[in-house]
Enzyme design. Structure first.
Site, PDB file in Angstrom:
ATOM      1  N   ARG A  73       0.972  -1.107  -0.247  1.00  0.00           N
ATOM      2  CA  ARG A  73      -0.150   0.387   0.181  1.00  0.00           C
ATOM      3  C   ARG A  73       0.982   0.984   0.078  1.00  0.00           C
ATOM      4  O   ARG A  73       0.534   2.494   0.619  1.00  0.00           O
ATOM      5  CB  ARG A  73      -0.429  -0.185   1.523  1.00  0.00           C
ATOM      6  CG  ARG A  73      -0.209  -0.763   2.539  1.00  0.00           C
ATOM      7  CD  ARG A  73      -0.593  -0.218   3.562  1.00  0.00           C
ATOM      8  NE  ARG A  73       0.854  -0.267   4.813  1.00  0.00           N
ATOM      9  CZ  ARG A  73       0.311   0.400   6.329  1.00  0.00           C
ATOM     10  NH1 ARG A  73      -0.368   0.562   6.591  1.00  0.00           N
ATOM     11  NH2 ARG A  73       1.180  -1.088   7.084  1.00  0.00           N
ATOM     12  N   LYS A 127       2.399   6.637   0.818  1.00  0.00           N
ATOM     13  CA  LYS A 127       1.025   5.217   1.858  1.00  0.00           C
ATOM     14  C   LYS A 127       0.000   5.440   1.813  1.00  0.00           C
ATOM     15  O   LYS A 127      -0.789   6.609   2.149  1.00  0.00           O
ATOM     16  CB  LYS A 127       2.187   5.669   3.214  1.00  0.00           C
ATOM     17  CG  LYS A 127       1.597   4.197   4.230  1.00  0.00           C
ATOM     18  CD  LYS A 127       3.063   4.142   4.922  1.00  0.00           C
ATOM     19  CE  LYS A 127       2.668   3.102   6.283  1.00  0.00           C
ATOM     20  NZ  LYS A 127       3.526   3.086   7.064  1.00  0.00           N
ATOM     21  N   ASP A 131      -6.175  -4.157   0.768  1.00  0.00           N
ATOM     22  CA  ASP A 131      -6.614  -3.290  -0.146  1.00  0.00           C
ATOM     23  C   ASP A 131      -5.625  -2.348  -0.955  1.00  0.00           C
ATOM     24  O   ASP A 131      -5.944  -0.932  -1.902  1.00  0.00           O
ATOM     25  CB  ASP A 131      -8.053  -2.362  -0.243  1.00  0.00           C
ATOM     26  CG  ASP A 131      -8.004  -1.585   0.967  1.00  0.00           C
ATOM     27  OD1 ASP A 131      -6.834  -1.566   1.576  1.00  0.00           O
ATOM     28  OD2 ASP A 131      -9.121  -1.162   1.846  1.00  0.00           O
ATOM     29  N   GLY A 132      -4.879  -1.755  -0.473  1.00  0.00           N
ATOM     30  CA  GLY A 132      -3.428  -1.419  -0.971  1.00  0.00           C
ATOM     31  C   GLY A 132      -3.663   0.229  -0.522  1.00  0.00           C
ATOM     32  O   GLY A 132      -3.503   1.233  -0.680  1.00  0.00           O
ATOM     33  N   ARG A 145       5.680  10.230   3.386  1.00  0.00           N
ATOM     34  CA  ARG A 145       6.830  10.328   4.034  1.00  0.00           C
ATOM     35  C   ARG A 145       7.949  10.097   3.352  1.00  0.00           C
ATOM     36  O   ARG A 145       8.204  10.131   2.467  1.00  0.00           O
ATOM     37  CB  ARG A 145       6.535   9.472   4.824  1.00  0.00           C
ATOM     38  CG  ARG A 145       7.792   7.560   4.273  1.00  0.00           C
ATOM     39  CD  ARG A 145       7.194   6.553   5.322  1.00  0.00           C
ATOM     40  NE  ARG A 145       7.489   5.045   4.896  1.00  0.00           N
ATOM     41  CZ  ARG A 145       6.619   4.115   6.085  1.00  0.00           C
ATOM     42  NH1 ARG A 145       6.789   4.881   6.508  1.00  0.00           N
ATOM     43  NH2 ARG A 145       6.688   3.351   4.897  1.00  0.00           N
ATOM     44  N   ARG A 187      15.781  -2.467   4.102  1.00  0.00           N
ATOM     45  CA  ARG A 187      14.684  -3.066   4.690  1.00  0.00           C
ATOM     46  C   ARG A 187      15.483  -4.176   5.414  1.00  0.00           C
ATOM     47  O   ARG A 187      16.549  -4.354   4.767  1.00  0.00           O
ATOM     48  CB  ARG A 187      13.143  -3.339   4.896  1.00  0.00           C
ATOM     49  CG  ARG A 187      12.503  -2.394   5.066  1.00  0.00           C
ATOM     50  CD  ARG A 187      11.505  -2.516   4.743  1.00  0.00           C
ATOM     51  NE  ARG A 187      10.305  -1.720   3.863  1.00  0.00           N
ATOM     52  CZ  ARG A 187       9.713  -0.848   4.267  1.00  0.00           C
ATOM     53  NH1 ARG A 187       8.701  -1.614   5.562  1.00  0.00           N
ATOM     54  NH2 ARG A 187       8.589   0.231   3.853  1.00  0.00           N
ATOM     55  N   ASP A 195      10.940  -6.501   8.341  1.00  0.00           N
ATOM     56  CA  ASP A 195      10.777  -5.621   7.472  1.00  0.00           C
ATOM     57  C   ASP A 195      10.506  -4.899   7.849  1.00  0.00           C
ATOM     58  O   ASP A 195      10.174  -3.570   7.216  1.00  0.00           O
ATOM     59  CB  ASP A 195       9.469  -6.091   6.841  1.00  0.00           C
ATOM     60  CG  ASP A 195       8.115  -6.468   7.208  1.00  0.00           C
ATOM     61  OD1 ASP A 195       8.533  -7.064   8.296  1.00  0.00           O
ATOM     62  OD2 ASP A 195       7.294  -5.860   7.646  1.00  0.00           O
ATOM     63  N   ASP A 202       7.376   2.594  10.067  1.00  0.00           N
ATOM     64  CA  ASP A 202       6.624   2.143  10.373  1.00  0.00           C
ATOM     65  C   ASP A 202       5.548   2.198  11.307  1.00  0.00           C
ATOM     66  O   ASP A 202       6.103   1.110  12.160  1.00  0.00           O
ATOM     67  CB  ASP A 202       6.430   0.658   9.616  1.00  0.00           C
ATOM     68  CG  ASP A 202       6.293   0.564   8.702  1.00  0.00           C
ATOM     69  OD1 ASP A 202       6.462   1.683   7.559  1.00  0.00           O
ATOM     70  OD2 ASP A 202       6.662  -0.823   7.266  1.00  0.00           O
TER      71      ASP A 202
HETATM   72  P1  AMP Z   1       2.880  -3.447   8.453  1.00  0.00           P
HETATM   73  O1  AMP Z   1       3.136  -4.572   9.436  1.00  0.00           O
HETATM   74  O2  AMP Z   1       2.192  -2.425   8.658  1.00  0.00           O
HETATM   75  O3  AMP Z   1       4.675  -2.685   7.863  1.00  0.00           O
HETATM   76  O4  AMP Z   1       2.771  -4.272   6.998  1.00  0.00           O
HETATM   77  C1  AMP Z   1       3.080  -5.709   6.200  1.00  0.00           C
HETATM   78  C2  AMP Z   1       2.720  -5.504   5.028  1.00  0.00           C
HETATM   79  O5  AMP Z   1       1.195  -5.745   4.706  1.00  0.00           O
HETATM   80  C3  AMP Z   1       3.963  -5.128   3.581  1.00  0.00           C
HETATM   81  O6  AMP Z   1       4.036  -5.534   2.853  1.00  0.00           O
HETATM   82  C4  AMP Z   1       2.223  -4.100   3.786  1.00  0.00           C
HETATM   83  O7  AMP Z   1       2.646  -3.665   2.692  1.00  0.00           O
HETATM   84  C5  AMP Z   1       1.224  -4.931   3.696  1.00  0.00           C
HETATM   85  N1  AMP Z   1       0.281  -4.387   3.908  1.00  0.00           N
HETATM   86  C6  AMP Z   1      -0.529  -3.717   4.529  1.00  0.00           C
HETATM   87  N2  AMP Z   1      -1.862  -3.147   4.986  1.00  0.00           N
HETATM   88  C7  AMP Z   1      -1.873  -3.936   3.928  1.00  0.00           C
HETATM   89  C8  AMP Z   1      -3.008  -2.731   3.099  1.00  0.00           C
HETATM   90  N3  AMP Z   1      -4.243  -2.011   3.824  1.00  0.00           N
HETATM   91  N4  AMP Z   1      -2.816  -2.818   1.784  1.00  0.00           N
HETATM   92  C9  AMP Z   1      -1.962  -4.036   1.078  1.00  0.00           C
HETATM   93  N5  AMP Z   1      -1.450  -4.179   1.982  1.00  0.00           N
HETATM   94  C10 AMP Z   1      -1.174  -4.093   2.791  1.00  0.00           C
HETATM   95 MG    MG Z   2       5.953  -2.314   7.563  1.00  0.00          MG
END
Ligand code: AMP
Ligand code: MG
Length: 470
Positions: free
Chosen positions: A89, A109, A121-122, A172, A179, A244, A254
């Site tokens: 996303r 983001k 959903d991105g 951002r 990472r 990550d 993040d």
């Molecule tokens: P995070 O835990 O927020 O660092 O995200 C972990 C993974 O989930 C990353 O690959 C993000 O891009 C993916 N991700 C989190 N939220 C969404 C979203 N709403 N749509 C698509 N991918 C997501």
């Molecule tokens: Mg992340």
């Protein structure tokens, strides 16, 4: 005047396989919530009075010179290796060279799906966007290495979580978005050429003096040890220290379910998804070592002599806890007005933290009251404090007052105030968001206008759990 962003996009010039080209999604009615003009000036972005700001930072207008892409990475999530994550996303617009000569990523983001979205959903909703804006800027003002917030926009569209919520996009900046998980993916896939290319890229971007994987590992270990000690000194809990979400640059990245301690409690967990306390306040010092061990593992194939690499990296990882302890003692020593604290001060620091825990005292306000000389008035176990204070007096530096005033913030982004700010913004009132940003820009300055922001939560205001909010 149209906005001019002087892009120079090195990541986009990497060979195939590091990212997927991806344009941001168009949204219905972009409107600007905030544009960080000071940061924009630092990034040599001009024309900031442009009417296009909302369109650019909501993703509707791709600015000239951008090479929008989604980055590939993997990572350990709560200890489990996920072989492919990537920007699901987020979209990297490109990079600029700032006034200090540092290359900085500009990333949207919440700007729509990418090939790495998996089931997501991105998109992002307003809450996490504003939280990341406020907290990352507050961390910067506290002097913590961090990604920063350049802009926030509403999309004018709804995002569906459990309920429909207002959609938003955060812009951002980061020293880079490389990472631990970026190294892990190429290493796990045995793509040695790509691993080498990433290594060369990372070294030239962040550590140009480095001449070997061992040296790179040491640099990152040093940066991350210092970072986590600094987080702890401000009562910060990242909440989702997956590999990550752990950068090679040493910046905090993040801001999902992050939170700040109210009362001091080393085992405190806010994140609703952290069921076993893997990323609890004090556990952060352990888990960062684990994360660095994953980086080390990913770097091994870069060294010709595997046995030597394993021996060297293992020694480096084993030495990391001591490094963190030293950083921790230094940081907390300064909070007590001890300019060059050493291991012998650890007990004095620990005893003060224990006193606070027994009093159920607010972390930030206790250190500040100690700075102001008013702490004793608030305490139940007065005699214990007095006994501790006698030991403390012996160790205080001559300039203790100044050191403490610079190390103990008056205000931090308190969880309940963040929640209240989000609620207001969902209702269309952005004033609390702007007020928090203004107040938190000078966290060490006493300002009567912001006395309310110093208050710990009332019983019914206490935030019990935070959510990734994705
Ligand atoms: P995070 O835990 O927020 O660092 O995200 C972990 C993974 O989930 C990353 O690959 C993000 O891009 C993916 N991700 C989190 N939220 C969404 C979203 N709403 N749509 C698509 N991918 C997501
Ligand atoms: Mg992340």
């Amino acid at each position: 005047m149209t906005l001019h962003i002087p892009f120079d996009n090195s990541y986009a010039r990497l060979p195939e396989g590091f990212f997927a080209p991806q344009k941001p999604m168009r949204v219905a009615r972009p409107s600007l919530i905030a544009f960080n003009e000071a940061l924009a000036a630092d990034l040599q972005i001009s024309g900031a009075d442009s009417a296009d700001l909302a369109g650019i930072f909501a993703g509707n207008i791709v600015p000239e010179g951008a090479s929008p892409l989604a980055q590939l990475y993997s990572g350990h999530q709560f200890g489990q290796y996920n072989p492919q994550l990537g920007d699901g996303r987020a979209i990297l617009l490109g990079e600029v060279i700032d006034l200090h000569g540092t290359r900085r990523d500009i990333q949207l983001k919440g700007s729509g799906p990418t090939p790495f979205s998996r089931r997501g959903d991105g998109r992002a909703w307003l809450g996490p966007v504003l939280r990341e804006y406020v907290v990352s800027e507050a961390m910067h003002a506290l002097g913590v290495p961090t990604t920063r917030a350049l802009a926030a926009t509403r999309t004018g569209e709804e995002v569906f979580r459990d309920t429909p919520l207002p959609g938003a996009v955060l812009t951002r900046t980061a020293a880079s978005h490389i990472r631990v998980g970026t190294f892990q993916i190429f290493s796990a896939r045995k793509q040695w050429d790509k691993l080498q290319t990433l290594y060369d890229y990372t070294v030239s971007r962040h550590y140009p003096h480095v001449t070997s994987p061992t040296e790179l590992l040491q640099e990152v270990i040093q940066k991350q040890a210092a970072l986590v000690a600094q987080w702890m000194s401000f009562g910060f809990i990242h909440g989702v220290m997956n590999t990550d979400n752990c950068t090679l640059s040493g910046e905090t990245i993040d801001y999902g379910p992050c939170a700040f301690l109210d009362a001091y409690d080393p085992n405190k967990v806010f994140s609703s998804i952290d069921r076993f306390g893997r990323y609890a306040y004090a556990a952060q010092a352990d888990v960062i070592v684990w994360n660095m061990a994953q980086l080390a593992t990913a770097l091994v194939p870069l060294v010709e002599d595997t046995d030597t690499a394993i021996t060297e990296f293992t020694d480096q990882i084993h030495a990391m806890p001591d490094l963190i302890r030293r950083e921790w003692v230094q940081r907390f020593g300064r909070k007590l007005g001890i300019s060059d604290a050493d291991q012998e001060d650890a007990e004095l620091i620990g005893d003060f933290l224990n006193l606070m825990q027994r009093e159920n005292a607010d972390f930030t306000n206790s250190f500040r009251a100690l700075t102001d000389g008013t702490l004793a008035d608030h305490l139940t176990h007065r005699a214990d404090f007095d006994a501790w204070s006698d030991r403390w007096q012996v160790r205080r530096s001559a300039d203790a007052s100044e050191i403490m005033a610079q190390s103990n913030p008056v205000i931090i982004p308190r969880n309940h105030q963040i929640e209240a700010m989000i609620q207001a913004a969902v209702g269309g009132n952005d004033a609390p968001f702007h007020r928090l940003n203004t107040a938190l820009a000078k966290p060490f300055v006493e300002n009567r206008d912001y006395v309310d922001l110093r208050q710990p939560p009332e019983q019914d205001e206490v935030v019990q759990a935070t959510f990734c909010g994705t």
